[in-house]
Design an enzyme around this catalytic site. Structure first.
Site, short mmCIF file in Angstrom:
data_model
loop_
_atom_site.label_atom_id
_atom_site.label_comp_id
_atom_site.label_asym_id
_atom_site.label_seq_id
_atom_site.Cartn_x
_atom_site.Cartn_y
_atom_site.Cartn_z
N GLY A 46 63.58 52.57 18.74
CA GLY A 46 62.31 51.80 18.98
C GLY A 46 61.55 52.71 19.88
O GLY A 46 61.76 53.21 20.88
N GLN A 51 54.54 53.08 26.22
CA GLN A 51 55.60 54.19 26.81
C GLN A 51 55.29 55.58 26.65
O GLN A 51 55.68 56.53 27.40
CB GLN A 51 57.02 54.21 25.83
CG GLN A 51 57.52 52.78 26.22
CD GLN A 51 58.99 52.65 25.46
OE1 GLN A 51 58.84 52.31 24.27
NE2 GLN A 51 60.15 52.95 25.95
N CYS A 93 66.64 51.47 27.49
CA CYS A 93 65.45 51.67 27.12
C CYS A 93 64.94 52.94 27.46
O CYS A 93 65.46 53.49 28.60
CB CYS A 93 64.36 50.75 27.94
SG CYS A 93 62.64 51.08 27.78
N LEU A 94 64.21 53.75 26.58
CA LEU A 94 64.01 55.22 27.07
C LEU A 94 63.08 55.35 28.24
O LEU A 94 63.09 56.42 28.97
CB LEU A 94 63.03 55.70 25.90
CG LEU A 94 63.95 56.18 24.64
CD1 LEU A 94 62.86 56.38 23.44
CD2 LEU A 94 65.21 56.82 24.65
N HIS A 135 62.23 43.87 21.82
CA HIS A 135 62.14 44.77 22.99
C HIS A 135 61.05 45.34 23.08
O HIS A 135 60.33 45.55 24.20
CB HIS A 135 63.38 45.68 22.97
CG HIS A 135 63.50 46.92 23.93
ND1 HIS A 135 64.54 46.65 24.82
CD2 HIS A 135 62.70 47.67 24.22
CE1 HIS A 135 64.41 47.88 25.51
NE2 HIS A 135 63.04 48.42 25.37
N GLU A 136 60.43 45.91 21.88
CA GLU A 136 59.09 46.71 21.71
C GLU A 136 58.09 45.72 21.71
O GLU A 136 57.00 46.28 22.49
CB GLU A 136 59.28 47.54 20.40
CG GLU A 136 60.35 48.47 20.23
CD GLU A 136 60.66 49.39 21.24
OE1 GLU A 136 59.83 49.72 21.90
OE2 GLU A 136 61.86 49.72 21.47
N HIS A 139 57.34 45.41 25.58
CA HIS A 139 56.48 46.49 25.86
C HIS A 139 55.02 46.46 26.02
O HIS A 139 54.25 46.56 26.77
CB HIS A 139 57.03 47.97 25.22
CG HIS A 139 58.17 48.35 25.54
ND1 HIS A 139 58.42 49.07 27.02
CD2 HIS A 139 59.37 48.71 25.22
CE1 HIS A 139 59.60 49.53 27.17
NE2 HIS A 139 60.17 49.38 26.17
NI NI Z 1 62.05 50.02 25.91
#
Ligand code: NI
Length: 169
Positions: A46, A51, A93-94, A135-136, A139
């Site tokens: 995701g 991000q 998370c990236l 989660h997204e 963000h």
């Molecule tokens: Ni994330």
């Protein structure tokens, strides 16, 4: 399509709120394609526009059935309108390097969003799919999964990160 740089905590843009999208044009499709490519390159399941430093309410979520499949959906202006049940599961998370932790999320959610024409979409999501969307969407509100942890755990991660970043210099 172009690969974008994924920004990592404590980058300030990750703490900002993304703005609602009102223009549905080719550029938006390009942005979604970039998000998808960047997500798979990472690799991740995701990715939210914050991000890559773009403060627009758009996320991509992997829905592949197999490794080669590489299919993702794009949600524009996504809102979680209802949630039920609760499950605790491991998340990473990236944008949060070298860390995973258990996070409590709704087991099932109702989502409303828009497609590339600005048409409304509504659907229910469960389990892993629901977790990624939650989660997204976080963000887009400037929230990270570590915000769901206790202050103690978050503090330990901050300490660990400081060490990691110091060793990279
Ligand atoms: Ni994330």
């Amino acid at each position: 399509m172009a690969l974008r740089k994924i920004l990592t905590y404590p980058e300030p843009v990750l703490r900002q709120k993304a703005k609602k999208i009102t223009v549905f044009d080719e550029e938006l499709k390009q942005l979604a394609a970039d998000l998808g490519q960047t997500m798979y390159d990472a690799p991740g399941v995701g990715l939210a526009a914050n991000q890559i430093g773009v403060l627009k309410q758009i996320i991509v979520v992997d829905v592949s059935k197999s490794e080669e499949d590489k299919k993702f959906i794009t949600l524009i202006n996504p809102v979680i309108s209802e949630g039920e049940g609760s499950v605790t599961g491991e998340e990473g998370c990236l944008s949060v390097i070298e860390y995973e932790a258990k996070v409590k999320r709704f087991q099932k959610i109702h989502v409303t969003a828009q497609d590339f024409d600005g048409e409304p979409i509504t659907f229910d999501a469960e389990d892993r799919f629901a977790r990624i969307i939650q989660h997204e969407v976080d963000h887009l509100h400037g929230k990270l999964f570590i915000d769901h942890l206790s202050a103690l755990k978050r503090g330990l991660y901050k300490k660990k990160l400081k060490k990691i970043l110091k060793n990279r210099l």
